[in-house]
Design a protein around this motif. Structure first.
Motif, mmCIF file in Angstrom:
data_model
loop_
_atom_site.group_PDB
_atom_site.id
_atom_site.type_symbol
_atom_site.label_atom_id
_atom_site.label_comp_id
_atom_site.label_asym_id
_atom_site.label_seq_id
_atom_site.Cartn_x
_atom_site.Cartn_y
_atom_site.Cartn_z
ATOM 1 N N ALA A 199 -21.048 -6.375 -4.213
ATOM 2 C CA ALA A 199 -20.055 -7.409 -4.502
ATOM 3 C C ALA A 199 -18.645 -6.978 -4.092
ATOM 4 C CB ALA A 199 -20.086 -7.746 -5.984
ATOM 5 N N LEU A 200 -18.422 -5.657 -4.004
ATOM 6 C CA LEU A 200 -17.082 -5.158 -3.672
ATOM 7 C C LEU A 200 -17.023 -4.578 -2.262
ATOM 8 C CD1 LEU A 200 -16.336 -3.259 -7.015
ATOM 9 C CD2 LEU A 200 -15.820 -5.627 -6.439
ATOM 10 N N ALA A 201 -18.072 -4.795 -1.493
ATOM 11 C CA ALA A 201 -18.150 -4.155 -0.178
ATOM 12 C C ALA A 201 -17.009 -4.570 0.742
ATOM 13 C CB ALA A 201 -19.490 -4.483 0.475
ATOM 14 N N HIS A 202 -16.483 -5.779 0.577
ATOM 15 C CA HIS A 202 -15.430 -6.261 1.470
ATOM 16 C C HIS A 202 -14.064 -5.677 1.132
ATOM 17 C CE1 HIS A 202 -15.246 -8.753 -2.102
ATOM 18 N NE2 HIS A 202 -14.026 -9.124 -1.746
ATOM 19 N N LEU A 203 -13.952 -5.034 -0.037
ATOM 20 C CA LEU A 203 -12.662 -4.481 -0.459
ATOM 21 C C LEU A 203 -12.558 -3.016 -0.017
ATOM 22 C CD1 LEU A 203 -12.332 -6.014 -4.032
ATOM 23 C CD2 LEU A 203 -11.164 -6.724 -1.937
ATOM 24 N N GLU A 204 -12.511 -2.818 1.256
ATOM 25 C CA GLU A 204 -12.435 -1.466 1.793
ATOM 26 C C GLU A 204 -11.003 -0.947 1.700
ATOM 27 O OE1 GLU A 204 -13.463 0.971 5.915
ATOM 28 O OE2 GLU A 204 -13.776 -1.199 5.783
ATOM 29 N N GLN A 205 -10.872 0.288 1.191
ATOM 30 C CA GLN A 205 -9.548 0.899 1.099
ATOM 31 C C GLN A 205 -9.301 1.747 2.351
ATOM 32 O OE1 GLN A 205 -9.800 2.650 -3.029
ATOM 33 N NE2 GLN A 205 -7.841 1.597 -3.194
ATOM 34 N N LYS A 206 -8.286 1.413 3.098
ATOM 35 C CA LYS A 206 -7.934 2.155 4.306
ATOM 36 C C LYS A 206 -6.425 2.099 4.480
ATOM 37 C CE LYS A 206 -9.387 -1.913 6.982
ATOM 38 N NZ LYS A 206 -10.297 -2.403 8.038
ATOM 39 N N PRO A 207 -5.860 3.000 5.307
ATOM 40 C CA PRO A 207 -4.396 3.118 5.410
ATOM 41 C C PRO A 207 -3.696 1.806 5.760
ATOM 42 C CG PRO A 207 -5.465 4.977 6.459
ATOM 43 C CD PRO A 207 -6.562 4.024 6.100
ATOM 44 N N GLU A 208 -4.249 1.036 6.685
ATOM 45 C CA GLU A 208 -3.576 -0.187 7.111
ATOM 46 C C GLU A 208 -4.432 -1.420 6.827
ATOM 47 O OE1 GLU A 208 -2.488 0.107 11.177
ATOM 48 O OE2 GLU A 208 -1.239 1.895 10.912
ATOM 49 N N LYS A 209 -3.834 -2.409 6.176
ATOM 50 C CA LYS A 209 -4.477 -3.687 5.891
ATOM 51 C C LYS A 209 -5.769 -3.544 5.081
ATOM 52 C CE LYS A 209 -2.570 -6.008 9.955
ATOM 53 N NZ LYS A 209 -2.861 -6.804 11.177
ATOM 54 N N GLY A 210 -5.814 -2.514 4.278
ATOM 55 C CA GLY A 210 -6.967 -2.337 3.395
ATOM 56 C C GLY A 210 -6.658 -2.888 2.013
ATOM 57 N N ALA A 211 -7.649 -2.915 1.160
ATOM 58 C CA ALA A 211 -7.448 -3.401 -0.216
ATOM 59 C C ALA A 211 -6.616 -2.386 -0.995
ATOM 60 C CB ALA A 211 -8.796 -3.600 -0.895
ATOM 61 N N SER A 212 -5.721 -2.882 -1.810
ATOM 62 C CA SER A 212 -4.908 -2.000 -2.646
ATOM 63 C C SER A 212 -5.728 -1.549 -3.857
ATOM 64 C CB SER A 212 -3.657 -2.735 -3.128
ATOM 65 O OG SER A 212 -4.021 -3.783 -4.034
ATOM 66 N N LYS A 213 -5.244 -0.539 -4.535
ATOM 67 C CA LYS A 213 -5.918 -0.065 -5.743
ATOM 68 C C LYS A 213 -5.960 -1.171 -6.800
ATOM 69 C CE LYS A 213 -5.783 3.569 -9.265
ATOM 70 N NZ LYS A 213 -5.065 4.784 -9.750
ATOM 71 N N GLY A 214 -4.877 -1.936 -6.899
ATOM 72 C CA GLY A 214 -4.822 -3.032 -7.862
ATOM 73 C C GLY A 214 -5.869 -4.097 -7.579
ATOM 74 N N GLN A 215 -6.037 -4.438 -6.282
ATOM 75 C CA GLN A 215 -7.056 -5.422 -5.909
ATOM 76 C C GLN A 215 -8.457 -4.924 -6.250
ATOM 77 O OE1 GLN A 215 -5.783 -5.716 -1.773
ATOM 78 N NE2 GLN A 215 -5.231 -7.881 -2.059
ATOM 79 N N LEU A 216 -8.679 -3.645 -5.967
ATOM 80 C CA LEU A 216 -9.993 -3.064 -6.256
ATOM 81 C C LEU A 216 -10.275 -3.072 -7.755
ATOM 82 C CD1 LEU A 216 -12.522 -1.642 -5.183
ATOM 83 C CD2 LEU A 216 -11.284 0.531 -5.356
ATOM 84 N N MET A 217 -9.298 -2.672 -8.568
ATOM 85 C CA MET A 217 -9.491 -2.623 -10.022
ATOM 86 C C MET A 217 -9.705 -4.022 -10.600
ATOM 87 S SD MET A 217 -9.485 0.546 -10.788
ATOM 88 C CE MET A 217 -9.325 0.494 -12.565
ATOM 89 N N THR A 218 -8.970 -5.000 -10.061
ATOM 90 C CA THR A 218 -9.145 -6.383 -10.522
ATOM 91 C C THR A 218 -10.542 -6.893 -10.205
ATOM 92 O OG1 THR A 218 -6.789 -6.874 -10.250
ATOM 93 C CG2 THR A 218 -8.293 -8.742 -10.287
ATOM 94 N N ALA A 219 -11.040 -6.548 -9.011
ATOM 95 C CA ALA A 219 -12.388 -6.969 -8.623
ATOM 96 C C ALA A 219 -13.442 -6.297 -9.488
ATOM 97 C CB ALA A 219 -12.626 -6.648 -7.147
ATOM 98 N N ILE A 220 -13.251 -5.012 -9.772
ATOM 99 C CA ILE A 220 -14.188 -4.300 -10.651
ATOM 100 C C ILE A 220 -14.193 -4.935 -12.035
ATOM 101 C CG2 ILE A 220 -14.606 -2.114 -11.851
ATOM 102 C CD1 ILE A 220 -13.569 -0.666 -9.353
ATOM 103 N N ASP A 221 -13.014 -5.245 -12.541
ATOM 104 C CA ASP A 221 -12.905 -5.865 -13.863
ATOM 105 C C ASP A 221 -13.619 -7.213 -13.888
ATOM 106 O OD1 ASP A 221 -11.811 -5.745 -16.551
ATOM 107 O OD2 ASP A 221 -10.523 -7.406 -15.941
#
Length: 225
Positions: free
Chosen positions: A1-23
């Motif tokens: 479900a979170l596979a699209h929220l990839e964290q990478k240096p440029e144009k990646g998901a922010s930590k806040g976006q990832l935590m919101t999705a996990i929540d």
């Protein structure tokens, strides 16, 4: 479900976006899955960050959970402080039973609870040279181990020291010994009828909880004297 929220240096998901999705995913979980998820996360945090145990323990104790040997168990099943006083092998089996109960593996919890009593009685059989514990039924080996350990005579001395009348001590001993024997029979029967490592037998959950408490009582009575 979170596979699209990839964290990478440029144009990646922010930590806040990832935590919101996990929540959000956590909020959609069924209660049993949510509990299992939290227990796994808690154990993984402790495994990776052993120094966080005190802070985690303080927070989790308010919710009725505690760590014991790195395992997160519900205090309503066993208090880890009390388990620390028990023999190592039996303690590990009781922890295993609590974890399985927590994770919904009820038949496995019964098997592990009975395994804890098997460990405690086997130790007494070895110490008292009672022969092969496997040659006796679960109930019989509990009775023989209790007798060899001197549980009832020790209890009698303690009650006499408290000033109990002889008649009352006699009645109490009879009922106490009967309760332990009947408890062993209950566990023996549940192991036969509900204890199944493959989880295919029908289960009555309150009886599983009772079997875990009976296991602790039997193990403790064979360990403290």
């Amino acid at each position: 479900a979170l596979a699209h929220l990839e964290q990478k240096p440029e144009k990646g998901a922010s930590k806040g976006q990832l935590m919101t999705a996990i929540d959000g995913e956590f909020g959609r979980m069924a209660p049993p899955d949510r509990s299992r998820f939290l227990s796994i996360v808690g154990e993984e945090i402790l495994r990776r960050m052993p120094g966080a145990e005190q802070q985690l323990s303080e927070n989790l104790s308010r919710l009725g959970w505690a760590f014991s040997n790195g395992a997160l168990v519900p205090i309503r099943v066993f208090d880890p402080t009390d388990l620390a006083e028990l023999p190592e092998e039996a303690r590990q089996d009781l922890l295993k039973a609590a974890q399985r109960f927590r994770d919904g593996d009820l038949s496995g919890a019964i098997s592990a609870a009975c395994g804890a009593v098997d460990s405690a009685t086997s130790l007494v059989y070895q110490q008292a040279q009672l022969g092969d514990p496997g040659a006796a039924s679960f109930q019989e080996r509990c009775k023989r181990a209790s007798s060899a350990k001197g549980v009832i005579p020790a209890l009698t001395e303690e009650l006499i020291a408290l000033g109990w009348p002889d008649a009352e001590i006699s009645r109490f001993k009879k009922n106490f010994e009967g309760a332990r024997t009947q408890g062993a029979y209950v566990m023996q029967t549940l192991r036969s009828k509900m204890g199944d490592v493959h989880g295919t037998k029908p289960i009555v959950k309150p009886l599983v909880f009772d079997s875990l408490k009976w296991a602790e009582l039997l193990v403790r009575s064979l360990s403290e004297r």
